[in-house]
Design an enzyme around this catalytic site. Sequence first.
Site, mmCIF file in Angstrom:
data_model
loop_
_atom_site.group_PDB
_atom_site.id
_atom_site.type_symbol
_atom_site.label_atom_id
_atom_site.label_comp_id
_atom_site.label_asym_id
_atom_site.label_seq_id
_atom_site.Cartn_x
_atom_site.Cartn_y
_atom_site.Cartn_z
ATOM 1 N N ASP A 1 1.491 -5.236 8.474
ATOM 2 C CA ASP A 1 0.165 -4.000 8.324
ATOM 3 C C ASP A 1 -1.110 -5.207 8.294
ATOM 4 O O ASP A 1 -1.256 -5.815 7.183
ATOM 5 C CB ASP A 1 0.246 -3.299 7.285
ATOM 6 C CG ASP A 1 -0.875 -2.124 7.244
ATOM 7 O OD1 ASP A 1 -1.967 -2.495 7.646
ATOM 8 O OD2 ASP A 1 -0.593 -1.190 6.872
ATOM 9 N N PHE B 1 0.977 -1.286 -0.300
ATOM 10 C CA PHE B 1 -0.052 -0.038 -0.092
ATOM 11 C C PHE B 1 0.915 1.085 -0.126
ATOM 12 O O PHE B 1 1.747 1.389 0.831
ATOM 13 C CB PHE B 1 -0.798 0.083 1.393
ATOM 14 C CG PHE B 1 -1.961 1.147 1.298
ATOM 15 C CD1 PHE B 1 -2.796 1.084 0.220
ATOM 16 C CD2 PHE B 1 -2.057 1.996 2.116
ATOM 17 C CE1 PHE B 1 -4.076 1.910 0.419
ATOM 18 C CE2 PHE B 1 -3.055 2.869 2.478
ATOM 19 C CZ PHE B 1 -4.069 2.842 1.194
ATOM 20 N N TYR C 1 -11.331 1.246 10.585
ATOM 21 C CA TYR C 1 -12.613 1.589 9.905
ATOM 22 C C TYR C 1 -12.983 0.620 8.493
ATOM 23 O O TYR C 1 -13.958 0.962 7.824
ATOM 24 C CB TYR C 1 -12.466 2.933 9.353
ATOM 25 C CG TYR C 1 -11.103 3.394 8.361
ATOM 26 C CD1 TYR C 1 -11.040 3.092 7.004
ATOM 27 C CD2 TYR C 1 -10.222 4.208 9.001
ATOM 28 C CE1 TYR C 1 -9.976 3.212 6.398
ATOM 29 C CE2 TYR C 1 -9.112 4.474 8.225
ATOM 30 C CZ TYR C 1 -8.847 4.119 7.076
ATOM 31 O OH TYR C 1 -7.885 4.350 6.423
ATOM 32 N N LYS C 2 -12.132 -0.350 8.500
ATOM 33 C CA LYS C 2 -12.381 -1.355 7.408
ATOM 34 C C LYS C 2 -13.478 -2.421 7.755
ATOM 35 O O LYS C 2 -14.431 -2.050 8.240
ATOM 36 C CB LYS C 2 -11.122 -1.734 6.838
ATOM 37 C CG LYS C 2 -10.423 -0.659 5.963
ATOM 38 C CD LYS C 2 -8.989 -1.013 5.379
ATOM 39 C CE LYS C 2 -8.486 0.121 4.826
ATOM 40 N NZ LYS C 2 -6.967 -0.058 4.652
ATOM 41 N N ARG D 1 -12.570 -3.831 -7.647
ATOM 42 C CA ARG D 1 -12.006 -4.413 -6.217
ATOM 43 C C ARG D 1 -13.676 -4.287 -5.571
ATOM 44 O O ARG D 1 -14.482 -3.660 -5.433
ATOM 45 C CB ARG D 1 -11.361 -3.535 -5.584
ATOM 46 C CG ARG D 1 -10.854 -4.142 -4.303
ATOM 47 C CD ARG D 1 -9.785 -3.482 -3.560
ATOM 48 N NE ARG D 1 -10.257 -2.155 -3.034
ATOM 49 C CZ ARG D 1 -9.872 -1.315 -1.822
ATOM 50 N NH1 ARG D 1 -8.591 -1.768 -1.432
ATOM 51 N NH2 ARG D 1 -10.249 -0.400 -1.518
#
Length: 422
Positions: free
Chosen positions: A207, A136, A232-233, A381
């Site tokens: 991560d 990322f 928040y995912k 995605r």
Amino acid sequence: MRIAPVSGLPDSLDRDACAALDAGDPLAPMRGRFVLDEGLIYLDGNSLGALPAATPPRLARVVGEEWGRGLIGSWNDAGWIEAPRRLGDKVAGLIGADAGEVLVADSTSVNLFKLLAGAVRARPGRRVVLSHADNFPADLYVAQGLCELLDGGCELRTVAPAELAGALDADVAVLMVTHVDYATGAVQDMAALSAAARGCGALSLWDLSHSTAALPVDLGGCGADLAVGCGYKYLNGGPGAPAFLYVARRLQETIRSPLRGWMGHAEPFAFEPGHRHAPGVQGFLCGTPPILGMAALEAALDLWLEVDLDAVRAKSVRLGDLLIRLVDERCAGLGLTVASPREGARRGSQVALRHPDGYRVVRALIDRGVVGDFRSPDIVRLGLAPLYLRHVDVWEAVETLREVLATRAHDRPEYAVRAAVT
Ligand SMILES: *Cc1c(COP(=O)(O)O)cnc(C)c1O
């Protein structure tokens, strides 16, 4: 061509077969615990998790009673001061950590900076941060910023994900890996890479942004040293929710955060001019925790504590297998290729499809109530959050995708303009 049936899926798939899978789904009642518009197919819970129904009343209570009436006394009376540790212990149960090894604070990027800097300083004589080139980008930016700050004392080296183990050498201070790839969903072997890092004297830093609450993670069992992750995912903590960090207990007194605030001080209210680290994971706290964000995240964590993560994983793999098989069967010849691993065990809780007009396709899907997202250069995605996604939703999503591609609905000119945030 007949496609071999995948375990858990019937030979012949249609909408009724998907409805039957929902009827036998032990997680089906969890959907009612979320606020979701009927008719919306939300395939972006990997980017911003849905709102738990318990969150608005919890926030109303924290705002109205704890803040409104309790005022400053709520730091003690309502347990605000312990929130980073208390929430950390709740996260610990989801990622194979022990109580006292996880702290909820700051953002993922800030926590990454704290641990990366601490790790580099804990391995004197070694100056390389080793990571994968497709990580990322924000994680790479954080490492770049640290290298610039240390001015030659630190160097970021990136290789292809498959070459990480081979690139470990006596210069590597820390191996920084994202466990589940944000774009393709490919899962890295945490046990093998953590062991390889340890074998060469480096620390491992994971991560878990796309892993936490998406699949069972066993940091302790894998011998991982350090980790960060996102609130928040899949955790459903709300937009910009506080993130978390993990420091294995054996390292808590040797690794130090460079961001020193009073909340990480051994005695915050002594107001000493010099910093002394609080013992344990508390020493990784910097400033005052954002209590409203913590409250929303805690409401979601309390929901997660009721859930069996093995059941979540089983459904997630089945939803992914279903989506891939429906794309194979129903969207053949329409320009899609599967970018995610086809083998469920190697895939996180998402399916990535490549299409040359991926951005336009995502926009057309959103207009039809199927919300996924686009990742550059060509990835559609589709996140699969098993607590609130049904098998019939996957069916409808693929039918909508087929209709868009077959009618070239994505060719409409307005879909060519890039929105700032997608
Ligand atoms: C989502 C995500 C982040 C988010 O970092 P923020 O500090 O919240 O912006 C970081 N790393 C990875 C791998 C992610 O997927």
